[in-house]
Design a protein around this motif. Sequence first.
Motif, PDB file in Angstrom:
ATOM      1  N   HIS A   1      -2.481   7.816   7.307  1.00  0.00           N
ATOM      2  CA  HIS A   1      -1.855   6.650   8.000  1.00  0.00           C
ATOM      3  C   HIS A   1      -0.395   6.739   7.724  1.00  0.00           C
ATOM      4  O   HIS A   1       0.579   6.404   8.661  1.00  0.00           O
ATOM      5  CB  HIS A   1      -2.606   5.667   7.918  1.00  0.00           C
ATOM      6  N   TYR A   2      -0.054   6.338   6.680  1.00  0.00           N
ATOM      7  CA  TYR A   2       1.361   6.332   6.168  1.00  0.00           C
ATOM      8  C   TYR A   2       2.147   7.485   6.032  1.00  0.00           C
ATOM      9  O   TYR A   2       3.484   7.448   5.957  1.00  0.00           O
ATOM     10  CB  TYR A   2       1.184   5.790   4.484  1.00  0.00           C
TER      11      TYR A   2
ATOM     12  N   LEU B   1      -6.252   7.050  -5.801  1.00  0.00           N
ATOM     13  CA  LEU B   1      -6.315   5.679  -5.421  1.00  0.00           C
ATOM     14  C   LEU B   1      -7.760   5.061  -5.076  1.00  0.00           C
ATOM     15  O   LEU B   1      -7.917   4.163  -4.775  1.00  0.00           O
ATOM     16  CB  LEU B   1      -5.640   5.465  -4.438  1.00  0.00           C
ATOM     17  N   ALA B   2      -8.730   6.030  -5.034  1.00  0.00           N
ATOM     18  CA  ALA B   2      -9.994   5.772  -4.663  1.00  0.00           C
ATOM     19  C   ALA B   2     -10.062   5.497  -3.050  1.00  0.00           C
ATOM     20  O   ALA B   2     -10.923   4.436  -3.012  1.00  0.00           O
ATOM     21  CB  ALA B   2     -10.859   4.949  -5.701  1.00  0.00           C
ATOM     22  N   VAL B   3      -9.468   6.135  -2.262  1.00  0.00           N
ATOM     23  CA  VAL B   3      -9.544   5.612  -0.965  1.00  0.00           C
ATOM     24  C   VAL B   3      -9.740   6.816  -0.245  1.00  0.00           C
ATOM     25  O   VAL B   3      -9.753   8.161  -0.669  1.00  0.00           O
ATOM     26  CB  VAL B   3      -8.178   5.064  -0.635  1.00  0.00           C
ATOM     27  N   ARG B   4      -9.950   7.011   1.187  1.00  0.00           N
ATOM     28  CA  ARG B   4     -10.238   7.847   2.025  1.00  0.00           C
ATOM     29  C   ARG B   4      -8.863   8.548   2.347  1.00  0.00           C
ATOM     30  O   ARG B   4      -7.707   7.788   2.505  1.00  0.00           O
ATOM     31  CB  ARG B   4     -10.553   7.415   3.451  1.00  0.00           C
ATOM     32  N   PRO B   5      -8.910   9.686   2.604  1.00  0.00           N
ATOM     33  CA  PRO B   5      -7.749  10.655   2.853  1.00  0.00           C
ATOM     34  C   PRO B   5      -6.883  10.089   4.159  1.00  0.00           C
ATOM     35  O   PRO B   5      -5.730  10.130   4.252  1.00  0.00           O
ATOM     36  CB  PRO B   5      -8.074  12.076   2.812  1.00  0.00           C
ATOM     37  N   GLY B   6      -7.648   9.623   5.083  1.00  0.00           N
ATOM     38  CA  GLY B   6      -7.302   9.337   6.219  1.00  0.00           C
ATOM     39  C   GLY B   6      -6.315   7.820   5.852  1.00  0.00           C
ATOM     40  O   GLY B   6      -5.410   7.495   6.836  1.00  0.00           O
ATOM     41  N   LEU B   7      -6.541   7.163   4.921  1.00  0.00           N
ATOM     42  CA  LEU B   7      -5.492   6.095   4.737  1.00  0.00           C
ATOM     43  C   LEU B   7      -4.142   6.503   4.216  1.00  0.00           C
ATOM     44  O   LEU B   7      -3.053   6.148   4.683  1.00  0.00           O
ATOM     45  CB  LEU B   7      -6.125   4.978   3.645  1.00  0.00           C
TER      46      LEU B   7
ATOM     47  N   LEU C   1       5.098  12.965   2.235  1.00  0.00           N
ATOM     48  CA  LEU C   1       4.997  12.480   0.751  1.00  0.00           C
ATOM     49  C   LEU C   1       5.485  13.043  -0.215  1.00  0.00           C
ATOM     50  O   LEU C   1       6.107  12.553  -1.200  1.00  0.00           O
ATOM     51  CB  LEU C   1       3.300  12.504   0.847  1.00  0.00           C
ATOM     52  N   VAL C   2       5.518  14.494  -0.417  1.00  0.00           N
ATOM     53  CA  VAL C   2       6.061  15.416  -1.442  1.00  0.00           C
ATOM     54  C   VAL C   2       7.683  14.896  -1.507  1.00  0.00           C
ATOM     55  O   VAL C   2       8.134  14.694  -2.617  1.00  0.00           O
ATOM     56  CB  VAL C   2       5.743  16.687  -1.111  1.00  0.00           C
TER      57      VAL C   2
ATOM     58  N   ARG D   1       0.843  -1.135  -0.043  1.00  0.00           N
ATOM     59  CA  ARG D   1       0.113  -0.066   0.099  1.00  0.00           C
ATOM     60  C   ARG D   1       0.832   1.111   0.044  1.00  0.00           C
ATOM     61  O   ARG D   1       0.419   2.070  -0.839  1.00  0.00           O
ATOM     62  CB  ARG D   1      -0.826   0.063   1.216  1.00  0.00           C
ATOM     63  N   ARG D   2       1.938   1.281   0.898  1.00  0.00           N
ATOM     64  CA  ARG D   2       2.756   2.578   0.762  1.00  0.00           C
ATOM     65  C   ARG D   2       3.395   2.480  -0.367  1.00  0.00           C
ATOM     66  O   ARG D   2       3.535   3.734  -0.836  1.00  0.00           O
ATOM     67  CB  ARG D   2       3.971   2.180   1.876  1.00  0.00           C
TER      68      ARG D   2
END
Length: 230
Positions: free
Chosen positions: A55-56, A46-52, A63-64, A17-18
């Motif tokens: 989490h990483y 990725l069609a997921v929640r921002p919280g996911l 992330l940038v 996932r990461r």
Amino acid sequence: MSSSVQRKRVRKTPEARRAEIVQTAARVALTEGLECVTLRRIAEELAVRPGLISHYFPSAEDLVGEAFSVASTGELDALLPADRPHGTPTQYLARYFALSAGDAYDDISRLWINARHLSRYRPVLRDRVAEQELASDDRLERLIREGVERGEFRTDDPRTAAIQILVVLDGLGAHANTDRSNRPEAVTRMAVTTAERELGLAHGTLTEAAPLREPTEPQAPKPAAPAAPH
């Protein structure tokens, strides 16, 4: 009775996932710019929640920075692989210049321009830019040292030669956002000319070198020779 079968949802490992998040962020950074790498934007991709995503990567800045590192490392590996079993140092250096002069290189040139500008205000990104600059210096220096050891290049200071070449390439790459159709040939060839001069090569060596013959797919085994008649 219904014949429909419910699709089993595959749960990805944290590592997978990461990696997916980072690769997606790197793609967005290359095509649209680092400013577009936000937790919400990558979640939408990725069609997921921002919280996911958070989490990483609790901080968007992390992330940038990771997106830039992955994109620039991929660029370096494509232009100048660490393992070079299919040709000579001269051939690999010629390939490096041929690829970095093409239109496909413009996206990564724009990314470097973008990253250097934003790194003035973003300490995490500034550290990543410094790391990637050092990685480029090291990779090119190793190729030049190999060429010196094999008698193909002549220089007493491979590190300085590498940095001089990269500085010229960076300068040319800074024009990725402008029209270069009227650029004089001497300017277009400036990085190659610098390399040939610093490495003791004759003019044209790096543009006339034989192309690499890199295997694209495994070769089928040759059929066994027929047995000799008795």
